[in-house]
Write an enzyme that holds these catalytic residues in place. Structure first.
Site, PDB file in Angstrom:
ATOM      1  N   LYS A   1       0.839  -1.208   0.000  1.00 58.62           N
ATOM      2  CA  LYS A   1       0.000   0.000   0.000  1.00 58.62           C
ATOM      3  C   LYS A   1       0.870   1.252   0.000  1.00 58.62           C
ATOM      4  O   LYS A   1       0.599   2.217  -0.713  1.00 58.62           O
ATOM      5  CB  LYS A   1      -0.953  -0.021   1.205  1.00 58.62           C
ATOM      6  CG  LYS A   1      -2.079  -1.048   1.030  1.00 58.62           C
ATOM      7  CD  LYS A   1      -2.868  -1.312   2.303  1.00 58.62           C
ATOM      8  CE  LYS A   1      -3.842  -2.461   2.056  1.00 58.62           C
ATOM      9  NZ  LYS A   1      -4.568  -2.878   3.268  1.00 58.62           N
TER      10      LYS A   1
ATOM     11  N   ASP B   1     -11.132   2.677   3.887  1.00 60.54           N
ATOM     12  CA  ASP B   1     -11.467   1.269   3.661  1.00 60.54           C
ATOM     13  C   ASP B   1     -12.985   1.074   3.557  1.00 60.54           C
ATOM     14  O   ASP B   1     -13.454   0.008   3.170  1.00 60.54           O
ATOM     15  CB  ASP B   1     -10.949   0.410   4.835  1.00 60.54           C
ATOM     16  CG  ASP B   1      -9.595  -0.226   4.546  1.00 60.54           C
ATOM     17  OD1 ASP B   1      -9.300  -0.463   3.364  1.00 60.54           O
ATOM     18  OD2 ASP B   1      -8.857  -0.495   5.514  1.00 60.54           O
TER      19      ASP B   1
ATOM     20  N   GLN C   1      -4.511  -1.703   9.498  1.00 63.35           N
ATOM     21  CA  GLN C   1      -4.403  -3.019   8.856  1.00 63.35           C
ATOM     22  C   GLN C   1      -4.970  -4.104   9.782  1.00 63.35           C
ATOM     23  O   GLN C   1      -4.566  -4.211  10.940  1.00 63.35           O
ATOM     24  CB  GLN C   1      -2.930  -3.297   8.518  1.00 63.35           C
ATOM     25  CG  GLN C   1      -2.719  -4.561   7.719  1.00 63.35           C
ATOM     26  CD  GLN C   1      -3.359  -4.505   6.331  1.00 63.35           C
ATOM     27  OE1 GLN C   1      -3.232  -3.533   5.606  1.00 63.35           O
ATOM     28  NE2 GLN C   1      -4.056  -5.560   5.962  1.00 63.35           N
TER      29      GLN C   1
END
Ligand code: NAP
Length: 286
Positions: free
Chosen positions: A55, A122, A99
């Site tokens: 990422k 997200d 994460q």
């Protein structure tokens, strides 16, 4: 009749999305606006480390600033929430990503709920999940939106098609079903309590597998000419990366298929970048 499915190339499609993100970042830069993603990783899960590194690399290539917050495995819930609170208030940070999975003892639901919905790139926060449910959203759920982007790129229509999604997780299966429904697909969601799964999969014009089990979808479960999207990321008995679909056999029956690796995976990151730019635009009233 034996056929060979056309490969849906996630690297190609994701590059097109990333090129557009880079253009947007440059034009925001001309207005004096920089784009920044804060990435939190807790503990030393090797898969999480790989995802975070990928990422960050993708951010760099797109001109997005990424700030990493690598926290010790013994970080407390309170310390993590305090960090997120600081990032929520930091006007230089446009997007926040924590994460998952988190080490045992940390409450993922509480962590997701603590991220400001405006910075939740997200799209996991209940507010953003609700927006997806009512079909009115700023942030796209990364993996499902990446899949719709691939369908568009290859001119695959969803309207009036039978779409079967195997899996009902909050991050893939459920939002995937919502996006297909918004496009007027006739959507069936299957899960571990579904009886006679093949009855549903073999009717699907578009079949999405998001289960997490290698070779779960076999050729006998797939309709001739179906579009097969493999979300799974697994290791087979030889330790090789593979999806949920028996690729070799299913690609002789499907019209289109995504490979693993090189299919859905790259699209997820591309959508994350797109969401980060969207966050920066919204926060600057653009
Ligand atoms: P998850 O939360 O574990 O969900 C798996 C789903 O599969 C559940 O809904 C489960 O049903 C269902 N399932 C399990 N066994 C089944 C069976 N025998 N028949 C029918 N359904 C069954 O996983 P996830 O987070 O959605 O991820 C799924 C896979 O996609 C994983 O391999 C993950 O690594 C991968 N993934 C890839 C990307 C990418 O970018 N390519 C992104 C996210 C995830 P129940 O709900 O009844 O338990």
């Amino acid at each position: 009749m034996e056929r060979t499915a056309k490969i849906i190339d996630g690297k190609l499609v994701s590059q097109a999305v990333k090129d557009k993100v880079r253009e947007d970042v440059l034009s925001l830069g001309e207005k004096g606006i920089s784009v920044c993603l804060a990435v939190i990783i807790v503990g030393d899960n090797p898969a999480s480390r790989t995802y975070v590194n990928n990422k960050k690399k993708a951010c760099k290539a797109a001109g997005i600033i990424s700030r990493e917050y690598a926290l010790d495995e013994n970080t407390t819930q309170q310390e993590l929430l305090e960090l997120i609170d600081r990032l929520n208030k930091d006007s230089e940070v446009n997007g926040i990503l924590c994460q998952l999975p988190l080490p045992q003892g940390l409450d993922e639901k509480a962590v997701i709920a603590s991220i400001s919905p405006e910075k939740d790139v997200d799209a996991f926060h209940a507010v953003n999940a609700g927006h997806i449910m009512i079909g009115d959203y700023s942030f796209l759920p990364c993996t499902p939106a990446g899949i719709t982007e691939m369908l568009d790129y290859y001119g695959i229509e969803v309207a009036s098609k039978n779409c079967t999604v195997i899996g009902r997780s909050n991050i893939v299966g459920k939002p995937m079903a919502m996006l297909l429904l918004k496009r007027n697909g006739t959507v069936t969601i299957c899960h571990s309590a579904t009886k006679n799964l093949a009855d549903y999969t073999s009717r699907a014009d578009i079949l999405i597998a998001a289960v997490g089990k290698p070779n779960f979808v076999t050729a006998d479960m797939v309709k001739d000419g179906a579009v097969v999207i493999d979300v799974g990321i697994n290791r087979n008995s030889e330790g090789k990366l593979c999806g949920d679909v028996d690729f070799d056999a299913v690609s002789k029956k499907a019209s289109y298929i995504t490979p693993v690796p090189g299919g859905v995976g790259p699209m997820t990151i591309a959508t994350l970048l797109k969401n980060t730019v969207t966050a920066a635009k919204l926060q600057n009233n653009l």
